[in-house]
Write a protein that holds these residues in place. Sequence first.
Motif, PDB file in Angstrom:
ATOM      1  N   VAL A 250      30.931 -67.767   6.805  1.00  0.00           N
ATOM      2  CA  VAL A 250      31.579 -68.248   5.527  1.00  0.00           C
ATOM      3  C   VAL A 250      31.216 -69.696   5.398  1.00  0.00           C
ATOM      4  O   VAL A 250      30.902 -70.192   4.191  1.00  0.00           O
ATOM      5  CB  VAL A 250      33.084 -68.024   5.394  1.00  0.00           C
ATOM      6  CG1 VAL A 250      33.739 -68.570   4.217  1.00  0.00           C
ATOM      7  CG2 VAL A 250      33.384 -66.533   5.317  1.00  0.00           C
ATOM      8  N   LYS A 251      31.473 -70.414   6.418  1.00  0.00           N
ATOM      9  CA  LYS A 251      31.192 -71.894   6.351  1.00  0.00           C
ATOM     10  C   LYS A 251      29.795 -72.256   5.983  1.00  0.00           C
ATOM     11  O   LYS A 251      29.569 -73.066   5.208  1.00  0.00           O
ATOM     12  CB  LYS A 251      31.652 -72.553   7.680  1.00  0.00           C
ATOM     13  CG  LYS A 251      31.173 -74.053   7.802  1.00  0.00           C
ATOM     14  CD  LYS A 251      31.874 -74.438   9.364  1.00  0.00           C
ATOM     15  CE  LYS A 251      30.992 -75.866   9.646  1.00  0.00           C
ATOM     16  NZ  LYS A 251      31.544 -76.349  10.973  1.00  0.00           N
ATOM     17  N   ARG A 252      28.936 -71.231   6.791  1.00  0.00           N
ATOM     18  CA  ARG A 252      27.564 -71.812   6.477  1.00  0.00           C
ATOM     19  C   ARG A 252      27.054 -71.338   4.980  1.00  0.00           C
ATOM     20  O   ARG A 252      26.332 -72.090   4.354  1.00  0.00           O
ATOM     21  CB  ARG A 252      26.434 -70.847   7.350  1.00  0.00           C
ATOM     22  CG  ARG A 252      26.913 -71.675   8.822  1.00  0.00           C
ATOM     23  CD  ARG A 252      26.253 -70.748   9.844  1.00  0.00           C
ATOM     24  NE  ARG A 252      26.452 -71.368  11.193  1.00  0.00           N
ATOM     25  CZ  ARG A 252      26.110 -70.709  12.493  1.00  0.00           C
ATOM     26  NH1 ARG A 252      25.674 -69.465  12.436  1.00  0.00           N
ATOM     27  NH2 ARG A 252      26.404 -71.313  13.540  1.00  0.00           N
ATOM     28  N   PHE A 253      27.435 -70.072   4.534  1.00  0.00           N
ATOM     29  CA  PHE A 253      27.247 -69.694   3.397  1.00  0.00           C
ATOM     30  C   PHE A 253      27.633 -70.793   2.254  1.00  0.00           C
ATOM     31  O   PHE A 253      26.851 -71.159   1.357  1.00  0.00           O
ATOM     32  CB  PHE A 253      27.943 -68.428   2.923  1.00  0.00           C
ATOM     33  CG  PHE A 253      27.629 -67.936   1.404  1.00  0.00           C
ATOM     34  CD1 PHE A 253      26.619 -67.272   1.376  1.00  0.00           C
ATOM     35  CD2 PHE A 253      28.601 -68.007   0.469  1.00  0.00           C
ATOM     36  CE1 PHE A 253      26.300 -66.662   0.036  1.00  0.00           C
ATOM     37  CE2 PHE A 253      28.419 -67.604  -0.726  1.00  0.00           C
ATOM     38  CZ  PHE A 253      27.255 -66.746  -0.768  1.00  0.00           C
ATOM     39  N   PHE A 254      28.998 -71.313   2.308  1.00  0.00           N
ATOM     40  CA  PHE A 254      29.208 -72.257   1.147  1.00  0.00           C
ATOM     41  C   PHE A 254      28.649 -73.546   1.173  1.00  0.00           C
ATOM     42  O   PHE A 254      28.281 -74.049   0.544  1.00  0.00           O
ATOM     43  CB  PHE A 254      30.755 -72.463   1.055  1.00  0.00           C
ATOM     44  CG  PHE A 254      31.805 -71.408   0.934  1.00  0.00           C
ATOM     45  CD1 PHE A 254      31.278 -70.705  -0.401  1.00  0.00           C
ATOM     46  CD2 PHE A 254      32.882 -71.220   1.361  1.00  0.00           C
ATOM     47  CE1 PHE A 254      32.010 -69.597  -0.767  1.00  0.00           C
ATOM     48  CE2 PHE A 254      33.967 -70.196   0.575  1.00  0.00           C
ATOM     49  CZ  PHE A 254      33.338 -69.250  -0.450  1.00  0.00           C
TER      50      PHE A 254
END
Length: 330
Positions: A250-254
Amino acid sequence: MKRTHVPVLAGELIAALDPAPGAVVVDCTFGAGGHARLVADRIGSTGELVCIDRDPHAEEHFAGFAADAVCATRFIQGDYADVLPELIEEGLAPDLVYLDLGISSMQVDARERGFSYSYDAPLDMRMGPSAGIDARTVVNEWPEARLAAIFRKYGEERYARGIAREIARRRRKAPIETTTELVDAIKRAVPVPAQFAGGHPARRVFQAVRIAVNDELESLERALPAAWDLLRPGGRMAAISFHSLEDRMVKRFFADRARGCICPPDLPVCGCGREPEAELINRRAVRPSPGEVAGNPRAQSGRLRAALKLARAGGEGSAGAGPKIGGEGR
């Protein structure tokens, strides 16, 4: 006594999404409906809430929720990674999308489904009918090396190889049929001092087997871009995760969508033309308060991340979106 469902990071999720009357919202992981009830109250009679869950048992909770909800509601049973593209084709453009990842309290508390290492039950761990295998198949039929690999990758288990070896030794004599039998094998393979540090010694292996059975990380990898594409410009997306593998995804996606120019820093003029698609609503992951953890120990590992989808290229969001916050630290 029946456990009362307590949604994790509920207030923080509402603060990040800021649901307004009349909003169209997609709840990708309805579960027992804890977050959905809070959202429904805020979007009111002119709002619409679309609820998704791969677990057929969630529809039973949805029936009670829908009977009391003030907003328009509908339920779609299926893996969110499959349902979200269908909603795109339908032309839905929600204001808000959120995901409450991992296993739900509803599933943990259903002892017969074999999700918990605290109860004796048949090895199952299937979240829904889309899971082609159950935990018994994984534990008894997957090669020892493959078991060690998933324990290490999905459970971040330090003693993955020894646990896989002990499982293989036992299943040569007789299949491992129950959660208690699996816990016994894990305890036999984990050194005694390590059994009293970092929570229950079976926690990481049960997590790994569950992820493998339900293809959770593959589903999340497909669902994140589909949810983002579904979201209208100016809308908000949030995800609550409960282990580091999900949180990193999630962190990398955002962070990737909040990133602008990717040209080398010594290039005088931007040549890539890349502009941010998102603003991070919270610079770091939001964690449960000590008070929430004290009242609901299951909340302890929860992490919330959220982002605003920019309304147009050039970094402008919707009115009232607030100041832009850069960075992607945890």
